[in-house]
Design a protein around this motif. Structure first.
Motif: not given
Length: 200
Positions: A109-127
């Motif tokens: 889903a993140v890959i699809r998002l970044l393909n359609r809107a590459p300027d989107t910032l995706v941040v993951i909080r680890t455990a």
């Protein structure tokens, strides 16, 4: 924001830090959301929603059970969009294969998002580390959580995403280990998130 209660802490911190923001929660259950705050003057909208099962909450309306990958697929994305997610705590008692499959679904889903809107910032909080009592240790362990942390990093390696390293931040801090880190640690984590957002 999508995830567990450790990410809900970030939402609550931001809610308290934006005094002009209005909270809109539609009488949502305390632990699960969905929650929304809106600061009209600064044009800031922050939302939070709990991730889909497995969950260890006693009560969650089935209408509010949403998977992170489906939620990401429903977003337009773009320069002014930041996606933050954290998914780990509720998966610790289950086989790691379940966690891997969920992360792979989110990755696609993140890959699809970044393909359609590459300027989107995706941040993951680890455990992060927990405070382990004898009863908690029966179903949860920092060893299992560390395995989840390694899997998370491997699954998202090579993608244009940012990490907030909650594991190292809780390990290095003088506060005792807790599934819900103390306020100073949450503040430090949110500051790292904001450093990714406010780069200028």
């Amino acid at each position: 924001m999508y995830g567990d209660s450790t990410l809900r802490q970030w939402f609550e911190y931001l809610d308290a830090s934006l005094p002009d923001a209005k909270e809109i929660n539609r009488n949502s259950p305390k632990k699960t959301g969905p929650y929304m705050i809106w600061d009209n003057a600064k044009n800031i909208l922050v939302t939070y929603r709990v991730h889909g099962p497995p969950l260890s909450f006693i009560y969650v309306p089935t209408s509010e059970l949403r998977y992170i990958s489906n939620e990401i697929d429903g977003l337009v994305g773009g320069t002014n969009t930041v996606i933050v997610f954290s998914i780990w705590a509720h998966f610790s008692p289950f086989p790691i294969e379940l966690y891997i499959r969920r992360l792979q679904s989110i990755r696609r889903a993140v890959i699809r998002l970044l393909n359609r809107a590459p300027d989107t910032l995706v941040v993951i909080r680890t455990a992060n580390l927990r405070g382990l009592t004898p009863s908690v240790s029966l179903n949860y362990s920092d060893w299992y959580t560390l395995q989840e942390d390694k899997v998370l990093r491997a699954v998202f390696k090579g993608l244009n995403v940012r990490l907030v390293d909650a594991w190292e931040m809780t390990l290095a801090h003088h506060l005792p280990h807790n599934i819900h880190p103390g306020h100073p640690i949450v503040k430090n984590m949110v500051n790292i998130l904001l450093s990714y957002i406010c780069t200028k």
